[in-house]
Design a protein around this motif. Structure first.
Motif, PDB file in Angstrom:
ATOM      1  N   ILE A   1       0.860  -1.177   0.000  1.00  0.00           N
ATOM      2  CA  ILE A   1       0.000   0.000   0.000  1.00  0.00           C
ATOM      3  C   ILE A   1       0.899   1.229   0.000  1.00  0.00           C
ATOM      4  CG2 ILE A   1      -1.723   1.347   1.247  1.00  0.00           C
ATOM      5  CD1 ILE A   1      -2.854  -1.173   2.377  1.00  0.00           C
ATOM      6  N   PRO A   2       0.749   2.098  -1.011  1.00  0.00           N
ATOM      7  CA  PRO A   2       1.514   3.340  -1.035  1.00  0.00           C
ATOM      8  C   PRO A   2       1.091   4.260   0.114  1.00  0.00           C
ATOM      9  CG  PRO A   2       0.533   2.864  -3.180  1.00  0.00           C
ATOM     10  CD  PRO A   2      -0.084   1.927  -2.194  1.00  0.00           C
ATOM     11  N   CYS A   3       2.061   4.985   0.667  1.00  0.00           N
ATOM     12  CA  CYS A   3       1.808   5.914   1.767  1.00  0.00           C
ATOM     13  C   CYS A   3       2.404   7.274   1.441  1.00  0.00           C
ATOM     14  CB  CYS A   3       2.453   5.402   3.050  1.00  0.00           C
ATOM     15  SG  CYS A   3       1.752   3.866   3.636  1.00  0.00           S
ATOM     16  N   VAL A   4       1.745   8.318   1.939  1.00  0.00           N
ATOM     17  CA  VAL A   4       2.205   9.684   1.738  1.00  0.00           C
ATOM     18  C   VAL A   4       2.258  10.380   3.088  1.00  0.00           C
ATOM     19  CG1 VAL A   4       1.740  11.901   0.616  1.00  0.00           C
ATOM     20  CG2 VAL A   4       1.086   9.772  -0.521  1.00  0.00           C
ATOM     21  N   LEU A   5       3.393  11.001   3.381  1.00  0.00           N
ATOM     22  CA  LEU A   5       3.545  11.823   4.574  1.00  0.00           C
ATOM     23  C   LEU A   5       3.828  13.243   4.097  1.00  0.00           C
ATOM     24  CD1 LEU A   5       3.739  11.760   7.718  1.00  0.00           C
ATOM     25  CD2 LEU A   5       6.199  11.472   7.430  1.00  0.00           C
ATOM     26  N   PHE A   6       2.831  14.111   4.220  1.00  0.00           N
ATOM     27  CA  PHE A   6       2.958  15.485   3.729  1.00  0.00           C
ATOM     28  C   PHE A   6       3.861  16.310   4.643  1.00  0.00           C
ATOM     29  CE2 PHE A   6      -0.993  14.274   1.488  1.00  0.00           C
ATOM     30  CZ  PHE A   6      -0.589  14.608   0.203  1.00  0.00           C
ATOM     31  N   PRO A   7       4.361  17.465   4.155  1.00  0.00           N
ATOM     32  CA  PRO A   7       5.354  18.253   4.906  1.00  0.00           C
ATOM     33  C   PRO A   7       4.970  18.585   6.346  1.00  0.00           C
ATOM     34  CG  PRO A   7       5.251  19.056   2.669  1.00  0.00           C
ATOM     35  CD  PRO A   7       4.140  18.043   2.823  1.00  0.00           C
ATOM     36  N   LYS A   8       3.748  19.030   6.583  1.00  0.00           N
ATOM     37  CA  LYS A   8       3.337  19.405   7.945  1.00  0.00           C
ATOM     38  C   LYS A   8       3.449  18.198   8.888  1.00  0.00           C
ATOM     39  CE  LYS A   8      -0.699  20.904  10.543  1.00  0.00           C
ATOM     40  NZ  LYS A   8      -2.142  21.048  10.478  1.00  0.00           N
ATOM     41  N   GLU A   9       2.938  17.052   8.439  1.00  0.00           N
ATOM     42  CA  GLU A   9       2.999  15.850   9.253  1.00  0.00           C
ATOM     43  C   GLU A   9       4.427  15.315   9.359  1.00  0.00           C
ATOM     44  OE1 GLU A   9       0.647  16.471   6.973  1.00  0.00           O
ATOM     45  OE2 GLU A   9      -1.036  16.704   8.360  1.00  0.00           O
ATOM     46  N   TYR A  10       5.225  15.525   8.310  1.00  0.00           N
ATOM     47  CA  TYR A  10       6.630  15.123   8.357  1.00  0.00           C
ATOM     48  C   TYR A  10       7.333  15.849   9.508  1.00  0.00           C
ATOM     49  CZ  TYR A  10      11.368  14.026   6.794  1.00  0.00           C
ATOM     50  OH  TYR A  10      12.657  13.575   6.728  1.00  0.00           O
ATOM     51  N   LEU A  11       7.122  17.157   9.605  1.00  0.00           N
ATOM     52  CA  LEU A  11       7.734  17.938  10.690  1.00  0.00           C
ATOM     53  C   LEU A  11       7.229  17.489  12.049  1.00  0.00           C
ATOM     54  CD1 LEU A  11       7.771  21.573   9.277  1.00  0.00           C
ATOM     55  CD2 LEU A  11       9.740  20.143   9.829  1.00  0.00           C
ATOM     56  N   LEU A  12       5.933  17.270  12.174  1.00  0.00           N
ATOM     57  CA  LEU A  12       5.343  16.868  13.448  1.00  0.00           C
ATOM     58  C   LEU A  12       5.825  15.496  13.903  1.00  0.00           C
ATOM     59  CD1 LEU A  12       1.648  18.033  12.908  1.00  0.00           C
ATOM     60  CD2 LEU A  12       3.312  19.011  14.508  1.00  0.00           C
ATOM     61  N   ASN A  13       6.148  14.620  12.958  1.00  0.00           N
ATOM     62  CA  ASN A  13       6.510  13.238  13.272  1.00  0.00           C
ATOM     63  C   ASN A  13       8.001  12.938  13.189  1.00  0.00           C
ATOM     64  OD1 ASN A  13       3.889  11.456  13.520  1.00  0.00           O
ATOM     65  ND2 ASN A  13       3.481  12.935  11.909  1.00  0.00           N
ATOM     66  N   SER A  14       8.813  13.907  12.775  1.00  0.00           N
ATOM     67  CA  SER A  14      10.220  13.614  12.484  1.00  0.00           C
ATOM     68  C   SER A  14      10.976  13.064  13.690  1.00  0.00           C
ATOM     69  CB  SER A  14      10.935  14.837  11.916  1.00  0.00           C
ATOM     70  OG  SER A  14      10.880  15.906  12.839  1.00  0.00           O
ATOM     71  N   SER A  15      10.611  13.466  14.902  1.00  0.00           N
ATOM     72  CA  SER A  15      11.341  12.968  16.086  1.00  0.00           C
ATOM     73  C   SER A  15      11.051  11.493  16.360  1.00  0.00           C
ATOM     74  CB  SER A  15      10.984  13.805  17.316  1.00  0.00           C
ATOM     75  OG  SER A  15       9.627  13.642  17.644  1.00  0.00           O
ATOM     76  N   SER A  16       9.947  10.956  15.817  1.00  0.00           N
ATOM     77  CA  SER A  16       9.637   9.542  16.056  1.00  0.00           C
ATOM     78  C   SER A  16      10.058   8.650  14.892  1.00  0.00           C
ATOM     79  CB  SER A  16       8.137   9.357  16.341  1.00  0.00           C
ATOM     80  OG  SER A  16       7.381   9.735  15.219  1.00  0.00           O
ATOM     81  N   MET A  17      10.767   9.253  13.928  1.00  0.00           N
ATOM     82  CA  MET A  17      11.252   8.470  12.790  1.00  0.00           C
ATOM     83  C   MET A  17      12.737   8.183  12.986  1.00  0.00           C
ATOM     84  SD  MET A  17       9.103   9.950   9.538  1.00  0.00           S
ATOM     85  CE  MET A  17       9.709  11.628   9.593  1.00  0.00           C
ATOM     86  N   LYS A  18      13.027   6.942  13.374  1.00  0.00           N
ATOM     87  CA  LYS A  18      14.403   6.551  13.719  1.00  0.00           C
ATOM     88  C   LYS A  18      15.114   5.815  12.599  1.00  0.00           C
ATOM     89  CE  LYS A  18      13.613   7.949  17.953  1.00  0.00           C
ATOM     90  NZ  LYS A  18      13.693   9.385  18.141  1.00  0.00           N
ATOM     91  N   GLY A  19      14.410   5.451  11.565  1.00  0.00           N
ATOM     92  CA  GLY A  19      15.022   4.717  10.469  1.00  0.00           C
ATOM     93  C   GLY A  19      14.019   4.575   9.347  1.00  0.00           C
ATOM     94  N   GLU A  20      14.342   3.730   8.388  1.00  0.00           N
ATOM     95  CA  GLU A  20      13.456   3.539   7.245  1.00  0.00           C
ATOM     96  C   GLU A  20      13.288   2.051   6.929  1.00  0.00           C
ATOM     97  OE1 GLU A  20      14.966   6.000   4.081  1.00  0.00           O
ATOM     98  OE2 GLU A  20      14.328   7.830   5.081  1.00  0.00           O
ATOM     99  N   LYS A  21      13.107   1.246   7.969  1.00  0.00           N
ATOM    100  CA  LYS A  21      12.944  -0.195   7.780  1.00  0.00           C
ATOM    101  C   LYS A  21      11.504  -0.637   8.047  1.00  0.00           C
ATOM    102  CE  LYS A  21      17.378  -1.351   7.217  1.00  0.00           C
ATOM    103  NZ  LYS A  21      17.842  -0.807   5.966  1.00  0.00           N
ATOM    104  N   ILE A  22      11.000  -0.291   9.233  1.00  0.00           N
ATOM    105  CA  ILE A  22       9.655  -0.697   9.641  1.00  0.00           C
ATOM    106  C   ILE A  22       8.893   0.548  10.066  1.00  0.00           C
ATOM    107  CG2 ILE A  22       8.299  -2.026  11.320  1.00  0.00           C
ATOM    108  CD1 ILE A  22      10.699  -3.931  11.510  1.00  0.00           C
ATOM    109  N   ALA A  23       7.621   0.625   9.663  1.00  0.00           N
ATOM    110  CA  ALA A  23       6.811   1.783  10.030  1.00  0.00           C
ATOM    111  C   ALA A  23       5.498   1.342  10.654  1.00  0.00           C
ATOM    112  CB  ALA A  23       6.519   2.635   8.800  1.00  0.00           C
ATOM    113  N   LEU A  24       5.131   2.031  11.716  1.00  0.00           N
ATOM    114  CA  LEU A  24       3.793   1.932  12.287  1.00  0.00           C
ATOM    115  C   LEU A  24       3.116   3.246  11.918  1.00  0.00           C
ATOM    116  CD1 LEU A  24       1.547   0.792  14.104  1.00  0.00           C
ATOM    117  CD2 LEU A  24       2.737   1.826  16.053  1.00  0.00           C
ATOM    118  N   VAL A  25       2.093   3.167  11.088  1.00  0.00           N
ATOM    119  CA  VAL A  25       1.436   4.385  10.624  1.00  0.00           C
ATOM    120  C   VAL A  25      -0.023   4.418  11.056  1.00  0.00           C
ATOM    121  CG1 VAL A  25       2.943   4.521   8.603  1.00  0.00           C
ATOM    122  CG2 VAL A  25       0.668   3.552   8.354  1.00  0.00           C
TER     123      VAL A  25
END
Length: 105
Positions: A58-82
């Protein structure tokens, strides 16, 4: 109950699209084809697929505003809980998740 208990398998969503369209949901899977995109305003957004490793993505999109709000909880790019809304993108003729919250490892 925990957030992980609320997650819905990708294959369940893909096989029952009409039950989940325009609904908010939790999904936790492998991140594939991660792309950092820069908008005209030079803001960062993120595109990626959540992949069950077998047959469904399933394709996912994280727009700029949400990217900024969530950036501290993004520790890598392997597994995501969305947490986000499953929508139909008529421009690309596909389903995608518009992300509101994300944690990554």
């Amino acid at each position: 109950s925990s957030t992980l208990e609320k997650t819905i398998p990708i294959e369940t969503i893909v096989n029952n699209k009409e039950d989940y369209i325009n609904r908010s949901l939790y999904v936790c899977r492998l991140m594939e084809d991660v792309k950092h995109i820069y908008t005209k305003k030079n803001e960062t957004m993120l595109l990626f697929d959540l992949d069950n490793g077998i047959s469904s993505k399933i394709p996912c999109v994280l727009f700029p505003k949400e990217y900024l709000l969530n950036s501290s909880s993004m520790k890598g790019e392997k597994i995501a809980l969305v947490y986000g809304k499953l929508v139909y993108n008529s421009k690309y003729n596909k389903l995608q998740i518009i992300i509101e919250r994300i944690k990554t490892k």
